[in-house]
Design an enzyme around this catalytic site. Structure first.
Site, PDB file in Angstrom:
ATOM      1  N   GLU A   1      24.879  47.755  26.775  1.00 12.27           N
ATOM      2  CA  GLU A   1      26.172  47.829  27.472  1.00 12.27           C
ATOM      3  C   GLU A   1      26.378  46.622  28.392  1.00 12.27           C
ATOM      4  O   GLU A   1      27.469  46.393  28.892  1.00 12.27           O
ATOM      5  CB  GLU A   1      26.293  49.155  28.244  1.00 12.27           C
ATOM      6  CG  GLU A   1      25.330  49.340  29.412  1.00 12.27           C
ATOM      7  CD  GLU A   1      23.942  49.832  28.993  1.00 12.27           C
ATOM      8  OE1 GLU A   1      23.490  49.519  27.872  1.00 12.27           O
ATOM      9  OE2 GLU A   1      23.276  50.492  29.813  1.00 12.27           O
TER      10      GLU A   1
ATOM     11  N   CYS B   1      10.976  38.799  25.657  1.00  9.04           N
ATOM     12  CA  CYS B   1       9.797  39.658  25.519  1.00  9.04           C
ATOM     13  C   CYS B   1       8.586  38.827  25.134  1.00  9.04           C
ATOM     14  O   CYS B   1       7.465  39.299  25.210  1.00  9.04           O
ATOM     15  CB  CYS B   1      10.038  40.744  24.490  1.00  9.04           C
ATOM     16  SG  CYS B   1      10.177  40.089  22.830  1.00  9.04           S
TER      17      CYS B   1
HETATM   18  P1  NAD Z   1      16.443  48.627  28.339  1.00  4.45           P
HETATM   19  O1  NAD Z   1      15.284  49.415  27.872  1.00  4.45           O
HETATM   20  O2  NAD Z   1      16.962  48.846  29.703  1.00  4.45           O
HETATM   21  O3  NAD Z   1      17.703  48.886  27.346  1.00  4.45           O
HETATM   22  C1  NAD Z   1      17.578  48.749  25.956  1.00  4.45           C
HETATM   23  C2  NAD Z   1      18.590  49.671  25.291  1.00  4.45           C
HETATM   24  O4  NAD Z   1      18.292  51.027  25.623  1.00  4.45           O
HETATM   25  C3  NAD Z   1      20.025  49.425  25.724  1.00  4.45           C
HETATM   26  O5  NAD Z   1      20.862  49.528  24.600  1.00  4.45           O
HETATM   27  C4  NAD Z   1      20.283  50.535  26.732  1.00  4.45           C
HETATM   28  O6  NAD Z   1      21.629  50.960  26.741  1.00  4.45           O
HETATM   29  C5  NAD Z   1      19.390  51.648  26.246  1.00  4.45           C
HETATM   30  N1  NAD Z   1      18.859  52.451  27.358  1.00  4.45           N
HETATM   31  C6  NAD Z   1      18.528  52.016  28.600  1.00  4.45           C
HETATM   32  N2  NAD Z   1      18.024  53.033  29.331  1.00  4.45           N
HETATM   33  C7  NAD Z   1      18.041  54.124  28.524  1.00  4.45           C
HETATM   34  C8  NAD Z   1      17.630  55.483  28.708  1.00  4.45           C
HETATM   35  N3  NAD Z   1      17.121  55.900  29.853  1.00  4.45           N
HETATM   36  N4  NAD Z   1      17.777  56.323  27.671  1.00  4.45           N
HETATM   37  C9  NAD Z   1      18.283  55.905  26.493  1.00  4.45           C
HETATM   38  N5  NAD Z   1      18.685  54.631  26.272  1.00  4.45           N
HETATM   39  C10 NAD Z   1      18.564  53.754  27.268  1.00  4.45           C
HETATM   40  O7  NAD Z   1      16.085  47.084  28.086  1.00  4.45           O
HETATM   41  P2  NAD Z   1      16.920  45.797  28.536  1.00  4.45           P
HETATM   42  O8  NAD Z   1      16.815  45.652  30.005  1.00  4.45           O
HETATM   43  O9  NAD Z   1      18.260  45.803  27.913  1.00  4.45           O
HETATM   44  O10 NAD Z   1      16.084  44.649  27.800  1.00  4.45           O
HETATM   45  C11 NAD Z   1      14.958  44.051  28.366  1.00  4.45           C
HETATM   46  C12 NAD Z   1      13.672  44.686  27.865  1.00  4.45           C
HETATM   47  O11 NAD Z   1      13.619  44.603  26.440  1.00  4.45           O
HETATM   48  C13 NAD Z   1      12.430  43.962  28.359  1.00  4.45           C
HETATM   49  O12 NAD Z   1      11.471  44.912  28.712  1.00  4.45           O
HETATM   50  C14 NAD Z   1      11.973  43.155  27.156  1.00  4.45           C
HETATM   51  O13 NAD Z   1      10.605  42.836  27.138  1.00  4.45           O
HETATM   52  C15 NAD Z   1      12.352  44.076  26.047  1.00  4.45           C
HETATM   53  N6  NAD Z   1      12.467  43.372  24.767  1.00  4.45           N
HETATM   54  C16 NAD Z   1      11.488  43.593  23.841  1.00  4.45           C
HETATM   55  C17 NAD Z   1      11.529  42.907  22.637  1.00  4.45           C
HETATM   56  C18 NAD Z   1      10.450  43.127  21.607  1.00  4.45           C
HETATM   57  O14 NAD Z   1      10.656  42.775  20.459  1.00  4.45           O
HETATM   58  N7  NAD Z   1       9.315  43.708  21.975  1.00  4.45           N
HETATM   59  C19 NAD Z   1      12.573  42.016  22.369  1.00  4.45           C
HETATM   60  C20 NAD Z   1      13.569  41.836  23.332  1.00  4.45           C
HETATM   61  C21 NAD Z   1      13.495  42.536  24.536  1.00  4.45           C
END
Ligand code: NAD
Length: 512
Positions: free
Chosen positions: A195, A300
């Site tokens: 979002e 990440c």
């Molecule tokens: P996030 O976990 O906050 O959000 C990711 C997705 O989950 C979003 O679409 C969000 O709307 C949804 N979301 C968030 N909280 C939620 C909840 N409580 N319940 C259900 N859905 C929920 O992550 P972010 O801040 O958008 O991205 C950064 C994170 O992603 C970092 O930890 C990074 O390391 C990780 N990441 C990992 C990879 C990988 O391949 N391992 C790649 C890119 C990013």
């Protein structure tokens, strides 16, 4: 209501007032602007301005999207793989033709520099290219005469409705890790982008529609937890691809699998970069600086902790500190591009700053300090300058928490064994790198380090489309990783067909 498709550029009225960019959902081939159960602001982090309001979809809209995908599945499944591949050949060309537009949208809603937006969008294009090879990727195996007169073959068939839930940090690339391959395999799809960065996803799907996407084959919804929860329990969803932070990845995996779905969930990371005393100084400094500060550390696969072995700290740190201090920070939405852009939100900037402060209060030394950075022409942007925190110990908060900002921790170890032991104590297991001229040290490291992606004299060993993205431990929940052949396996189910034809039936017509 069918809405006009959004324009990706900042629009200002003649009186200078800021106009918000529309952020519609796309369901059953229709673009619709909806209110949802609420809205959330989308920022231009370079300016701190709201550029859109994203609707937060509730269970009703999610149900519509999943039903549209379920309705579209039979015809799409029966579309020959070569025709599905042709959709992605056309899509690839359209993405290339609109490359600048896509990258500018990424710069604007995420804050990446234009060069970073280009690099990451290209990684995404490679996933479209991989999906174009689907006719060969779906080949099965056959064994003639498994028993006398009996043949056996394997087939790879699509699952049905698949879902993609993506993070903020790669608005173009991570959705492209998912939907091209899922669709090419014959599934239909519902995408729920972050979002915080929904506008790039809108643009990417607008282009897929132009390439000839049949109605309902790919649907777009927006939102946060409520929207995700509705997707996790929907009975017609068969598989979920997730990329985001570890606590959410774990939640998605547990809830999704409990509800009978196949899940691959990539989580967060803490990636160690071991610098040996014999490492080439200038190449190591360049690579380490890019690994730690590229994309403002919001990767990440960011090299967020350097472990300097023996005299490596004395050899590398002075140039590294100088490189960090020379990184020009600034807004990424204008022609004059900085070396590094802002972080995603004011809240995230404050979290990064508080983790650095915690490191300092627990005894670490800040030797390059980007905390006070001020940008004259973008005073409201969410900026943190490149920061290096030296003498970090493993029990400190900053050593354990994923910072996800332009902050490099430095730890000092006596030898390679100690360095590997420290890296292996991490709860995560995404990436790890070593810089050395010693083949023996490199071999020892690659065999013993506990991480799914390993770099040798390479700061960011993120895998390309044809290889799986192989996080371990708390960096990944599931069995089959995203990308490559594992991606194909994830998005298909295998069928084994064993065949026998009887000798005295119609099968013998050739004898007559
Ligand atoms: P996030 O976990 O906050 O959000 C990711 C997705 O989950 C979003 O679409 C969000 O709307 C949804 N979301 C968030 N909280 C939620 C909840 N409580 N319940 C259900 N859905 C929920 O992550 P972010 O801040 O958008 O991205 C950064 C994170 O992603 C970092 O930890 C990074 O390391 C990780 N990441 C990992 C990879 C990988 O391949 N391992 C790649 C890119 C990013």
């Amino acid at each position: 209501m069918s809405a006009k498709l959004p324009k990706e550029n900042i629009t200002r009225g003649s009186n200078g007032a800021h106009k918000l960019t529309p952020c519609p959902v796309f369901i059953g081939g229709e673009w619709r602007e909806i209110g949802g159960v609420g809205t959330s602001p989308v920022f231009n982090p370079s300016r701190g301005e709201t550029i859109a309001e994203v609707p937060l979809c509730g269970a009703d809209v999610v149900d519509e999207a999943v039903e549209a995908a379920a309705d579209a599945f039979p015809a799409w499944r029966d579309t020959p793989p070569v025709e599905r591949a042709r959709l992605f050949f056309r899509y690839r060309q359209l993405v290339e033709d609109n490359f600048e537009r896509i990258c500018r949208t990424v710069c604007r809603e995420h804050g990446k520099t234009y060069a970073e937006a280009r690099g990451s969008a290209y990684r995404g294009i490679e996933n479209i290219e991989y999906a174009c090879g689907i006719p060969s990727l779906l080949f099965g195996d056959t064994l003639e005469n498994l028993a006398r007169g009996v043949d056996c073959e394997t087939m790879h068939q699509p699952l049905g409705v698949c879902v993609g839930i993506t993070p903020f940090n790669f608005p173009a690339m991570v959705p492209l890790w998912m939907f091209p391959l899922a669709l090419a395999c014959g599934n239909t799809f519902v995408l729920k982008p972050s979002e915080k960065v929904p506008l790039t996803a809108v643009l990417m799907i607008e282009l897929l529609e132009k390439a000839g996407l049949p109605k309902g084959v790919l649907n777009l919804v927006h939102g946060g937890r409520e929207c995700v929860d509705a997707l996790l329990v929907h009975p017609k969803v068969r598989a979920i691809s997730f990329v985001g932070s570890s606590p959410v990845a774990k939640y998605i995996y547990e809830t999704g699998t409990r509800n009978g779905k196949r899940v691959q969930a990539n989580g967060g990371a803490k990636n160690y970069v071991v610098v040996m005393p014999d490492a080439d100084v200038s190449n190591t400094v360049d690579a380490l600086s890019t690994a730690a500060f590229g994309c403002a550390g919001e990767r990440c696969m960011a090299g967020s902790t350097a472990i300097a072995v023996g005299k490596a700290a004395d050899r590398v740190l002075p140039s590294l500190v100088e490189a960090a201090r020379n990184i020009r920070v600034g807004p990424t939405d204008s022609e004059a591009q900085p070396d590094m852009g802002p972080v995603i939100t004011a809240q995230h900037r404050d979290r990064v700053l508080s983790l650095v402060a915690a490191g300092e209060s627990e005894g670490a030394k800040v030797i390059a300090d980007g905390r006070g950075v001020k940008i004259a022409d973008a005073p409201n942007g969410f900026f943190v300058g490149a920061t290096i925190v030296d003498q970090v110990a493993n029990e400190m908060t900053i050593a354990r928490e994923e910072v996800f900002g332009p902050v490099l921790n430095v730890m000092r170890m006596a030898d390679l064994d100690d360095a590997i032991e420290i890296a292996n104590r991490s709860a995560y297991g995404n990436g790890a790198s070593i810089f050395t001229n010693s083949g023996k040290a490199a071999r020892e490291f690659k065999n013993r380090v506990k991480a799914g992606m390993v770099g040798i004299n390479l700061g960011v060993p993120a895998t390309m489309a044809m290889f799986p993205f192989t996080g371990w431990d708390e960096s990944f929940y599931g069995d089959l990783h995203i990308q490559g052949r594992e991606g194909v396996q994830f998005y298909t189910q295998q069928k084994v067909v064993t065949t026998r034809w009887f000798g005295d039936g119609v099968g013998d017509v050739w004898k007559k």
